[in-house]
Design a protein around this motif. Structure first.
Motif, PDB file in Angstrom:
ATOM      1  N   GLY A  93     -11.421 -20.463 -10.543  1.00  0.00           N
ATOM      2  CA  GLY A  93     -12.117 -19.604  -9.572  1.00  0.00           C
ATOM      3  C   GLY A  93     -12.379 -18.218 -10.151  1.00  0.00           C
ATOM      4  N   LYS A  94     -12.721 -17.268  -9.287  1.00  0.00           N
ATOM      5  CA  LYS A  94     -13.061 -15.911  -9.753  1.00  0.00           C
ATOM      6  C   LYS A  94     -11.789 -15.104 -10.017  1.00  0.00           C
ATOM      7  CE  LYS A  94     -17.644 -15.234  -7.856  1.00  0.00           C
ATOM      8  NZ  LYS A  94     -18.514 -14.339  -7.076  1.00  0.00           N
ATOM      9  N   LEU A  95     -11.978 -13.946 -10.674  1.00  0.00           N
ATOM     10  CA  LEU A  95     -10.850 -13.040 -10.912  1.00  0.00           C
ATOM     11  C   LEU A  95     -10.296 -12.551  -9.575  1.00  0.00           C
ATOM     12  CD1 LEU A  95     -12.214 -10.754 -13.793  1.00  0.00           C
ATOM     13  CD2 LEU A  95     -10.509 -12.543 -14.018  1.00  0.00           C
ATOM     14  N   LYS A  96      -8.965 -12.457  -9.493  1.00  0.00           N
ATOM     15  CA  LYS A  96      -8.328 -12.030  -8.227  1.00  0.00           C
ATOM     16  C   LYS A  96      -8.315 -10.494  -8.163  1.00  0.00           C
ATOM     17  CE  LYS A  96      -5.209 -16.001  -8.432  1.00  0.00           C
ATOM     18  NZ  LYS A  96      -5.275 -16.214  -9.891  1.00  0.00           N
ATOM     19  N   ILE A  97      -9.394  -9.948  -7.632  1.00  0.00           N
ATOM     20  CA  ILE A  97      -9.475  -8.479  -7.537  1.00  0.00           C
ATOM     21  C   ILE A  97      -9.836  -8.098  -6.102  1.00  0.00           C
ATOM     22  CG2 ILE A  97      -9.957  -7.894  -9.933  1.00  0.00           C
ATOM     23  CD1 ILE A  97     -12.926  -8.152  -9.313  1.00  0.00           C
ATOM     24  N   ASP A  98      -9.212  -8.830  -5.152  1.00  0.00           N
ATOM     25  CA  ASP A  98      -9.580  -8.677  -3.757  1.00  0.00           C
ATOM     26  C   ASP A  98      -8.777  -7.609  -3.012  1.00  0.00           C
ATOM     27  OD1 ASP A  98      -7.348 -10.118  -4.181  1.00  0.00           O
ATOM     28  OD2 ASP A  98      -7.879 -11.862  -2.982  1.00  0.00           O
ATOM     29  N   ASN A  99      -7.697  -7.104  -3.612  1.00  0.00           N
ATOM     30  CA  ASN A  99      -6.806  -6.188  -2.899  1.00  0.00           C
ATOM     31  C   ASN A  99      -6.760  -4.839  -3.632  1.00  0.00           C
ATOM     32  OD1 ASN A  99      -4.981  -5.287  -1.079  1.00  0.00           O
ATOM     33  ND2 ASN A  99      -3.223  -6.373  -1.953  1.00  0.00           N
ATOM     34  N   PRO A 100      -7.690  -3.903  -3.314  1.00  0.00           N
ATOM     35  CA  PRO A 100      -7.781  -2.680  -4.120  1.00  0.00           C
ATOM     36  C   PRO A 100      -6.571  -1.763  -3.933  1.00  0.00           C
ATOM     37  CG  PRO A 100      -9.352  -2.611  -2.278  1.00  0.00           C
ATOM     38  CD  PRO A 100      -8.692  -3.953  -2.244  1.00  0.00           C
ATOM     39  N   PRO A 101      -6.202  -0.991  -4.980  1.00  0.00           N
ATOM     40  CA  PRO A 101      -6.732  -1.109  -6.343  1.00  0.00           C
ATOM     41  C   PRO A 101      -6.038  -2.256  -7.091  1.00  0.00           C
ATOM     42  CG  PRO A 101      -5.139   0.688  -6.230  1.00  0.00           C
ATOM     43  CD  PRO A 101      -5.217   0.094  -4.851  1.00  0.00           C
ATOM     44  N   ALA A 102      -6.828  -3.207  -7.599  1.00  0.00           N
ATOM     45  CA  ALA A 102      -6.265  -4.391  -8.276  1.00  0.00           C
ATOM     46  C   ALA A 102      -6.081  -4.114  -9.766  1.00  0.00           C
ATOM     47  CB  ALA A 102      -7.198  -5.586  -8.081  1.00  0.00           C
ATOM     48  N   ALA A 173       0.743   3.952 -17.489  1.00  0.00           N
ATOM     49  CA  ALA A 173       0.462   2.896 -16.494  1.00  0.00           C
ATOM     50  C   ALA A 173       0.730   3.413 -15.072  1.00  0.00           C
ATOM     51  CB  ALA A 173       1.307   1.660 -16.779  1.00  0.00           C
ATOM     52  N   LYS A 174       1.834   4.162 -14.904  1.00  0.00           N
ATOM     53  CA  LYS A 174       2.172   4.722 -13.575  1.00  0.00           C
ATOM     54  C   LYS A 174       1.100   5.726 -13.139  1.00  0.00           C
ATOM     55  CE  LYS A 174       7.236   4.309 -13.917  1.00  0.00           C
ATOM     56  NZ  LYS A 174       8.468   5.038 -14.253  1.00  0.00           N
ATOM     57  N   ARG A 175       0.650   6.546 -14.105  1.00  0.00           N
ATOM     58  CA  ARG A 175      -0.364   7.571 -13.809  1.00  0.00           C
ATOM     59  C   ARG A 175      -1.691   6.903 -13.424  1.00  0.00           C
ATOM     60  NH1 ARG A 175      -3.456  11.022 -17.286  1.00  0.00           N
ATOM     61  NH2 ARG A 175      -2.516  10.046 -19.104  1.00  0.00           N
ATOM     62  N   ALA A 176      -2.030   5.795 -14.129  1.00  0.00           N
ATOM     63  CA  ALA A 176      -3.270   5.060 -13.836  1.00  0.00           C
ATOM     64  C   ALA A 176      -3.215   4.464 -12.429  1.00  0.00           C
ATOM     65  CB  ALA A 176      -3.473   3.950 -14.870  1.00  0.00           C
ATOM     66  N   LYS A 177      -2.038   3.942 -12.076  1.00  0.00           N
ATOM     67  CA  LYS A 177      -1.857   3.341 -10.747  1.00  0.00           C
ATOM     68  C   LYS A 177      -2.050   4.393  -9.648  1.00  0.00           C
ATOM     69  CE  LYS A 177       1.505   0.559  -8.139  1.00  0.00           C
ATOM     70  NZ  LYS A 177       2.843  -0.048  -8.152  1.00  0.00           N
ATOM     71  N   GLN A 178      -1.452   5.562  -9.879  1.00  0.00           N
ATOM     72  CA  GLN A 178      -1.535   6.648  -8.904  1.00  0.00           C
ATOM     73  C   GLN A 178      -2.988   7.153  -8.763  1.00  0.00           C
ATOM     74  OE1 GLN A 178       0.855   9.999 -10.011  1.00  0.00           O
ATOM     75  NE2 GLN A 178       0.832  10.928  -7.990  1.00  0.00           N
ATOM     76  N   GLN A 179      -3.642   7.336  -9.930  1.00  0.00           N
ATOM     77  CA  GLN A 179      -5.038   7.817  -9.937  1.00  0.00           C
ATOM     78  C   GLN A 179      -5.961   6.820  -9.234  1.00  0.00           C
ATOM     79  OE1 GLN A 179      -6.199  10.594 -11.855  1.00  0.00           O
ATOM     80  NE2 GLN A 179      -8.400  10.238 -11.872  1.00  0.00           N
ATOM     81  N   ALA A 180      -5.728   5.517  -9.471  1.00  0.00           N
ATOM     82  CA  ALA A 180      -6.561   4.471  -8.862  1.00  0.00           C
ATOM     83  C   ALA A 180      -6.420   4.486  -7.340  1.00  0.00           C
ATOM     84  CB  ALA A 180      -6.186   3.103  -9.419  1.00  0.00           C
ATOM     85  N   MET A 181      -5.190   4.709  -6.876  1.00  0.00           N
ATOM     86  CA  MET A 181      -4.954   4.747  -5.417  1.00  0.00           C
ATOM     87  C   MET A 181      -5.579   5.999  -4.782  1.00  0.00           C
ATOM     88  SD  MET A 181      -1.035   3.375  -5.355  1.00  0.00           S
ATOM     89  CE  MET A 181      -0.819   3.019  -3.628  1.00  0.00           C
ATOM     90  N   MET A 182      -5.413   7.132  -5.455  1.00  0.00           N
ATOM     91  CA  MET A 182      -5.939   8.387  -4.906  1.00  0.00           C
ATOM     92  C   MET A 182      -7.462   8.473  -5.016  1.00  0.00           C
ATOM     93  SD  MET A 182      -3.032  10.931  -6.413  1.00  0.00           S
ATOM     94  CE  MET A 182      -3.892  12.444  -6.058  1.00  0.00           C
ATOM     95  N   GLY A 183      -8.008   7.889  -6.091  1.00  0.00           N
ATOM     96  CA  GLY A 183      -9.460   7.992  -6.331  1.00  0.00           C
ATOM     97  C   GLY A 183     -10.289   6.918  -5.645  1.00  0.00           C
ATOM     98  N   GLY A 184      -9.648   6.019  -4.908  1.00  0.00           N
ATOM     99  CA  GLY A 184     -10.386   4.975  -4.194  1.00  0.00           C
ATOM    100  C   GLY A 184     -11.024   3.942  -5.103  1.00  0.00           C
ATOM    101  N   TYR A 185     -10.365   3.600  -6.203  1.00  0.00           N
ATOM    102  CA  TYR A 185     -10.895   2.604  -7.151  1.00  0.00           C
ATOM    103  C   TYR A 185     -10.578   1.188  -6.666  1.00  0.00           C
ATOM    104  CZ  TYR A 185     -11.787   6.374 -10.464  1.00  0.00           C
ATOM    105  OH  TYR A 185     -12.277   7.499 -11.060  1.00  0.00           O
ATOM    106  N   ASP A 186     -11.501   0.255  -6.940  1.00  0.00           N
ATOM    107  CA  ASP A 186     -11.279  -1.156  -6.574  1.00  0.00           C
ATOM    108  C   ASP A 186     -10.397  -1.847  -7.613  1.00  0.00           C
ATOM    109  OD1 ASP A 186     -13.076  -1.217  -4.283  1.00  0.00           O
ATOM    110  OD2 ASP A 186     -14.675  -0.975  -5.759  1.00  0.00           O
ATOM    111  N   VAL A 187     -10.628  -1.477  -8.878  1.00  0.00           N
ATOM    112  CA  VAL A 187      -9.928  -2.139  -9.995  1.00  0.00           C
ATOM    113  C   VAL A 187      -9.501  -1.081 -11.000  1.00  0.00           C
ATOM    114  CG1 VAL A 187     -10.171  -3.829 -11.880  1.00  0.00           C
ATOM    115  CG2 VAL A 187     -11.429  -4.186  -9.757  1.00  0.00           C
ATOM    116  N   TYR A 188      -8.282  -1.220 -11.565  1.00  0.00           N
ATOM    117  CA  TYR A 188      -7.961  -0.406 -12.734  1.00  0.00           C
ATOM    118  C   TYR A 188      -7.487  -1.324 -13.843  1.00  0.00           C
ATOM    119  CZ  TYR A 188      -2.998  -0.287 -11.114  1.00  0.00           C
ATOM    120  OH  TYR A 188      -1.734  -0.602 -10.696  1.00  0.00           O
TER     121      TYR A 188
END
Length: 501
Positions: A93-102, A173-188
């Motif tokens: 199936g498709k990539l599992k990127i349904d739960n942002p930020p994935a 990795a922790k900084r990327a996770k935080q930035q993705a959550m704060m910046g409204g990213y769908d995927v990091y």
């Protein structure tokens, strides 16, 4: 991709399909050759053995030997068996990127193409699925690895995590996770460091990152040219980290493709994508049915239609279709088509995707016909005035000399181009009138989603074997073979055009 294997198998099946009836002995002899072809293509021995056994069980029954077209039946059975080997028990199936930020974790050895593949995949997610993507490089070892990802990010218009010198991979990795959550990213996407070989330090580092972000997908990037080593690398990474899929890079090279055929059977992990070049759009979804079709020379109409959708603009195509249906096909239209052909991978790229045309691509190469010809033809058209392009009938001998000189070509080559234009104009007019609503209109509808998808177009093409195409061409007044394609051989207007000297 799979060129050598495809060549060997088409030779075996050509002999089978020419025979009126098949005995079990004929099938066994053919399958022995298939097994040798698989082994030569670097497919692992257990996979080749199981594959041939599965085909033999189905192909030696009454249904095949008593069939009206036994050769075709065997080809179909081999095709289905190839799809099974490539897909495995279930479709991933498709990539599992349904739960942002994935989070998507990219892992692999050094030099496999992780950083480039990360950027390619980010571009694909942004453009095709409308996702907002953030890329972060965790490679603190390779010089300029972080800068490379930043440069690629600017090229494709995707954000990258700002570089903070001296940070450890887990902290990044922790900084990327935080930035993705704060910046409204769908995927990091996290591009991890590679090593020249698998070692404990590398595995521990990737494991720590995995525990911090809990990735939705862990994609292993392996070099397709390494053959069976790629399969061994996949097994080791899966055992220690757990991977959800594989991306095979450099599949446009002269590797034999055996890794792709063995990967799913040996590791149980699906191949998600294949890298086919250095450009940022040279990444294709790995579709078992379509890859099996290409290996057996059945073409890949779906991929061709998808490429057409990317390169042809809807409004422009509709305008052109209306003109063609009326038989108004001038030099500007021809120039536009030649430019689109180059964008879609040139003559050979397109031929390889059309059913039964694989061998013709080889003929063209042997005859010295390549994409340089398309550029030369465009140069000739550009040497014409606006009036001449709109109405090529205006061209007199003196004008022809001027145009040929302007493009640095001979007058004879201009004459060949004009002849090809006349043939194409006639064919377009006939195609516009043929059948309900016109054959051309039906094809366009399918191509742009008006009552059809690329998959529907593939269905249309399934029944189109070269003989059927030839019959259609005769109905349109051709001399056997598609008009302008000289009975599935080289185009008569091109035989000798721009030959390599």
């Amino acid at each position: 991709m799979f060129e050598n294997l495809s060549e060997r198998l088409s030779g075996v099946f050509d002999r089978l399909t020419k025979q009126g009836a098949l005995s079990e002995e004929d099938v066994k002899t053919a399958l022995r050759e298939v097994r040798v072809a698989l082994l030569e293509a670097d497919v692992s021995l257990p996979v080749a053995r199981d594959f041939v056994k599965a085909v033999q069980d189905k192909a030696t029954g009454q249904a095949v030997t008593k069939s009206v077209t036994p050769g075709q039946q065997v080809v179909k059975i081999v095709h289905d068996a190839l799809v099974d080997v490539l897909r495995g028990a279930e479709d991933p199936g498709k990539l599992k990127i349904d739960n942002p930020p994935a989070p998507i974790l990219m892992v692999g050895l050094q030099g496999g193409g992780k950083t480039t593949t990360t950027a390619k995949l980010a571009k694909r997610l942004k453009e095709r699925e409308g996702k907002k993507v953030l890329m972060a490089s965790l490679d603190v070892y390779r010089p300029a690895a972080m800068d490379q990802l930043a440069v690629l990010g600017v090229q494709i218009g995707v954000d990258t995590l700002p570089i903070v010198p001296g940070q450890k991979p887990v902290d990044i990795a922790k900084r990327a996770k935080q930035q993705a959550m704060m910046g409204g990213y769908d995927v990091y996407m996290l591009d991890t460091a590679g090593r020249l070989h698998i070692d404990q330090v590398l595995m521990q580092e990737v494991e720590d990152v995995r525990n911090v972000v809990t990735p939705r997908e862990t994609l292993l990037v392996v070099d397709g040219l390494t053959g069976q080593v790629a399969v061994e690398v996949a097994e080791e990474f899966d055992a220690k980290i757990g991977i959800s899929g594989v991306v095979l890079t450099r599949m446009d090279g002269d590797g034999r493709g055996g890794a792709a055929l063995s990967m799913r059977a040996v590791t149980g992990k699906p191949i998600r994508f294949v890298g086919l070049g250095e450009k940022m759009d040279a990444l294709e979804t790995f579709e078992p049915e379509r890859i099996a079709g290409r290996i057996l020379g059945m073409g890949d109409i779906v991929a061709l239609v998808e490429k057409a959708q990317e390169t042809i603009e809807m409004e422009q195509a509709e305008r052109m279709m209306k003109r063609m249906a009326k038989g108004q096909f001038n030099m500007n239209d021809l120039k536009m088509q030649l430019e689109q052909m180059i964008q879609m991978g040139g003559m050979q790229g397109m031929m390889g995707m059309l059913p039964g045309m694989g061998k013709m691509a080889k003929q063209m190469d042997a005859a010295g016909l390549d994409d340089k010809i398309l550029k030369q033809q465009i140069a000739l058209i550009q040497s014409m005035t606006k009036k001449e392009r709109a109405n090529p009938a205006l061209l007199q001998a003196s004008r022809k000399k001027r145009i040929a000189a302007g493009a640095g070509m001979e007058v004879s080559e201009l004459n060949k181009l004009l002849k090809m234009h006349r043939q194409m104009a006639d064919m377009m007019k006939k195609m516009g009138k043929m059948g309900k609503g016109g054959m051309l209109k039906q094809a366009m509808k399918g191509m742009f989603g008006k009552g059809g998808t690329p998959a529907d177009m593939a269905e249309m093409a399934k029944g189109m074997d070269p003989k059927a195409l030839e019959a259609a061409a005769k109905a349109m007044g051709g001399k056997g073979g598609l008009p302008g394609l000289g009975g599935m051989g080289l185009p008569p207007g091109l035989s000798g055009f721009g030959k390599k000297k």
